[in-house]
Write a protein that holds these residues in place. Structure first.
Motif, short mmCIF file in Angstrom:
data_model
loop_
_atom_site.label_atom_id
_atom_site.label_comp_id
_atom_site.label_asym_id
_atom_site.label_seq_id
_atom_site.Cartn_x
_atom_site.Cartn_y
_atom_site.Cartn_z
N GLN A 5 -54.16 50.28 129.16
CA GLN A 5 -54.07 51.44 128.17
C GLN A 5 -53.23 50.67 126.95
O GLN A 5 -52.73 49.65 126.83
N PRO A 6 -53.52 51.16 125.67
CA PRO A 6 -52.85 50.84 124.32
C PRO A 6 -51.40 50.92 124.64
O PRO A 6 -50.84 51.73 125.46
N PRO A 7 -50.77 49.97 124.05
CA PRO A 7 -49.17 50.07 124.45
C PRO A 7 -48.35 51.22 123.72
O PRO A 7 -48.91 51.87 122.79
N PHE A 8 -47.53 51.77 124.31
CA PHE A 8 -46.79 52.88 123.71
C PHE A 8 -45.92 52.60 122.44
O PHE A 8 -45.06 51.45 122.54
N THR A 9 -46.36 53.27 121.37
CA THR A 9 -45.76 52.74 119.85
C THR A 9 -45.04 54.24 119.36
O THR A 9 -44.63 53.89 118.30
N ASP A 10 -45.41 55.19 119.90
CA ASP A 10 -44.74 56.46 119.20
C ASP A 10 -43.26 56.70 119.30
O ASP A 10 -43.08 57.75 120.01
N ILE A 11 -42.59 55.86 118.77
CA ILE A 11 -41.11 56.20 118.60
C ILE A 11 -40.95 57.40 117.67
O ILE A 11 -41.23 57.06 116.52
N ASP A 12 -40.13 58.40 118.07
CA ASP A 12 -39.87 59.44 117.24
C ASP A 12 -38.45 59.34 116.95
O ASP A 12 -37.83 60.19 117.72
N ILE A 13 -37.74 58.75 115.71
CA ILE A 13 -36.42 58.94 115.78
C ILE A 13 -36.15 60.10 114.77
O ILE A 13 -36.48 59.84 113.43
N ASN A 14 -35.56 61.22 115.00
CA ASN A 14 -35.53 62.36 114.20
C ASN A 14 -34.44 61.75 113.07
O ASN A 14 -32.99 61.69 113.54
N THR A 15 -34.64 62.04 111.97
CA THR A 15 -33.57 61.85 110.81
C THR A 15 -33.53 62.91 110.10
O THR A 15 -34.47 63.79 109.75
N ALA A 16 -32.25 63.11 109.45
CA ALA A 16 -32.15 64.40 108.63
C ALA A 16 -33.03 64.43 107.25
O ALA A 16 -33.25 63.36 106.79
N ASN A 17 -33.58 65.63 106.99
CA ASN A 17 -34.26 65.75 105.83
C ASN A 17 -33.67 66.13 104.55
O ASN A 17 -34.05 65.94 103.43
N ALA A 18 -32.41 66.45 104.72
CA ALA A 18 -31.53 66.72 103.55
C ALA A 18 -30.10 66.77 103.91
O ALA A 18 -29.59 66.40 105.00
N GLY A 19 -29.27 66.75 102.98
CA GLY A 19 -27.81 66.77 103.28
C GLY A 19 -27.07 65.56 103.26
O GLY A 19 -27.87 64.52 102.86
N PHE A 20 -26.08 65.38 103.76
CA PHE A 20 -25.30 64.10 103.60
C PHE A 20 -25.84 62.89 104.26
O PHE A 20 -25.92 61.72 104.16
N TYR A 21 -26.61 63.33 105.55
CA TYR A 21 -27.17 62.25 106.51
C TYR A 21 -28.76 62.23 106.06
O TYR A 21 -29.37 61.81 107.04
N GLU A 22 -29.20 62.67 104.99
CA GLU A 22 -30.56 62.60 104.69
C GLU A 22 -30.99 61.10 104.86
O GLU A 22 -30.65 60.14 104.55
N GLY A 23 -32.32 61.03 105.85
CA GLY A 23 -32.73 59.65 106.18
C GLY A 23 -32.17 58.89 107.26
O GLY A 23 -32.52 58.05 107.61
N TYR A 24 -30.97 59.65 107.86
CA TYR A 24 -30.22 58.93 108.87
C TYR A 24 -30.57 59.59 110.09
O TYR A 24 -30.65 61.06 110.14
N SER A 25 -30.22 59.12 111.39
CA SER A 25 -30.28 59.82 112.56
C SER A 25 -28.85 60.46 112.87
O SER A 25 -28.06 59.57 112.94
#
Length: 551
Positions: A5-25
């Motif tokens: 099977q193809p390797p698992f590559t679907d890493i989903d690190i949720n990052t903030a869309n807005a606010g102080f931590y925008e773009g950060y987990s």
């Protein structure tokens, strides 16, 4: 041939869309800040408690996990030798098949060298061989006398161990694992990516977040110790130039003076201020230019020792020590002593301390190595980041450290180098080999070199910390780089104050923080082995399908 099977590559690190931590987990950022804030507050509010408890924990950890540290690092070195030697894995490119390296070989090596070991070489170039000339396993076994001509070989055997192939293998294991997934599978450049072959989808949950937090905390503590040692030597250098008495304080029990708390904090503020400015400018500008300057000034300093130092002694020592180190390479990889013996106490205070330091530094240096090594093959990465830096370290240690030992053996130094503080041995050696007028110029150059090495280490660390918290994104918020620069400054200052201006608290905190990440690194090696094997199997299947299609 059985399909895979193809390797698992679907890493989903949720990052903030807005606010102080925008773009950060947000979970990773908050957990990291809370852990560091608690350590800092504890060190500031209850310095005596912090020093005693961290010291006790450190002693227990080294006693229980001494053998684990020794065997793990030996495993890392042999693992990389195997991966580079096997044709199918060694020729794999960290990137697309036709991708070219982003940086020239000179800039690549300069950045790798400056981030990985610059400060350590300035502090320990003379101190490490001198200390091991006084005590090492061969001396403790009674085979040679301490500080004798016969003890030189074993002194450099263990110097090469602490700064050679085993040491750099720690960095490169982490860097190779991260680069492989990031550039061959287009996965985020973050610690959890390296564990996907064994954790699968679990990396998207709390386990993955914990792994990344461990990487951030280990990085902060590793950088803190390096900056702590570096600012200490920076203060010693400034004192040798200016003679300002407030920079030093009397040593304990009549020993050599040591940097004062005020001097350390003042130097720390200057270093971190410049580091933040460099980190804001990014890898392609600030870090690259500073690294090139570091390598140039290092070469000049080395030439000064070649011309004025004990070069003949160093050349002979380099050859015999290198052969001796390679002959003992296998035994040094597995030689673990019980901490209940003198040999065990020596090992835990020296080799194991170094392995913990390098492991604490490995998330930072490893991720940074991965960041600057896209487009290079696995074999090129291992040779360029393990073998070449080791050979340069060996030359550096034998030329600078060999000069110090030769001055003491010949009676010229008359104990002035032996009795100097660890961070002042370099300047004490320089005073014996060059004139007073030239010493002032060289001392200034050394101070600049120490400063740029410190800035390079700190700003690279800031970039890496932000990359991990941003889910592997290489372009991160300038504001957060500045904030983490301020936090890192507070952490180092608090731990310096907790230790009364000493570095013991910094060292203890680092060894404790490095242990969990050591287990992560072992798991990363297992993951990469599985990934390389399965990717080779997939390549064979693709080749068979291609041949059948052509037929």
């Amino acid at each position: 041939m059985t399909d895979i099977q193809p390797p698992f590559t679907d890493i989903d690190i949720n990052t903030a869309n807005a606010g102080f931590y925008e773009g950060y987990s947000t979970p990773i950022a908050l957990a990291s800040k809370i852990a560091i804030a608690l350590l800092t507050a504890w060190a500031l509010l209850l310095p005596g408690s912090a020093e005693s408890i961290l010291s006790l924990l450190n002693t227990e950890i080294l006693g229980v996990f001494n053998m684990f540290y020794i065997l793990a690092v030996g495993f890392f070195a042999w693992f990389l030798i195997f991966v580079a030697a096997v044709p199918s894995s060694g020729r794999r490119k960290l990137g697309k098949p036709d991708e070219k390296p982003e940086f020239s070989t000179f800039s690549w090596f300069a950045m790798m060298f400056g981030a990985g070991l610059g400060v350590g070489l300035m502090v320990y170039a003379t101190a490490e061989p001198m200390n091991l000339w006084a005590t090492n396993p061969e001396i403790l076994k009674g085979k040679v006398a301490d500080r004798s001509s016969e003890a030189v070989q074993s002194a450099f055997r263990y110097t090469f161990l602490h700064y050679g192939l085993h040491a750099w293998a720690i960095y490169v294991v982490t860097g190779l694992c991260l680069a492989y997934y990031a550039y061959t599978r287009d996965m985020p450049l973050t610690i959890r990516s390296a564990l996907t072959p064994i954790l699968g989808r679990h990396v998207n949950g709390p386990v993955g977040a914990v792994v990344d937090v461990l990487g951030v905390v280990a990085t902060i503590l590793g950088v803190a110790v390096t900056i702590g040692f570096g600012v200490s030597q920076l203060v010693e250098g400034l004192y040798s130039i200016t003679g300002m008495e407030w920079l030093l304080q009397p040593g304990d029990n009549g020993s050599a003076p040591t940097p004062s708390v005020v001097g350390l904090i003042a130097a720390l503020i200057v270093v971190m201020g410049l580091s933040i400015l460099s980190a804001v400018s990014g890898v392609g500008r600030g870090v690259k230019y500073l690294s090139n300057l570091n390598l140039t000034l290092s070469t000049v300093l080395l030439l000064i020792f070649v011309i004025f130092g004990s070069f003949a002694f160093a050349t002979t020592t380099y050859g015999t020590a290198l052969v001796d180190y390679l002959l003992h390479f296998a035994s040094l990889s597995v030689q673990a002593y019980s901490t209940d013996t003198d040999l065990g106490e020596w090992q835990s205070a020296n080799t194991t301390f170094y392995w913990a330091w390098w492991i604490a530094f490995s998330p930072f240096v490893g991720l940074f190595l991965a960041r600057i090594s896209r487009g290079r093959t696995v074999r090129e990465f291992v040779l360029g980041a393990v073998v070449m830096p080791s050979l340069v370290c060996f030359a550096w240690m034998t030329i600078l450290g060999g000069t110090s030992i030769d001055l003491e053996l010949s009676g010229i130094a008359q104990g002035s180098i032996v009795n100097a503080s660890q961070t002042n041995m370099l300047f004490a050696t320089l005073q014996h080999i060059i004139s007073e007028q030239l010493f002032s110029v060289v001392a200034i150059m050394c101070v600049v070199l120490i400063l740029t090495f410190l800035v390079t280490s700190a700003d690279s660390g800031l970039l890496v910390i932000n990359t991990i918290m941003a889910g592997g994104e290489e372009e991160t918020s300038v504001m957060h780089r500045i904030i983490w620069g301020g936090l890192l400054t507070l952490v180092i200052a608090a731990l310096i104050l907790a230790g009364g201006g000493g570095l013991v608290v910094l060292q203890n905190a680092m060894i404790i923080g490095a242990l969990p990440f050591a287990f992560v690194m072992v798991a990363m090696c297992v993951s990469l082995t599985k990934a390389l094997y399965r990717d080779r199997h997939r390549d064979r299947i693709a080749e068979e399908i291609s041949i059948k299609g052509q037929a």
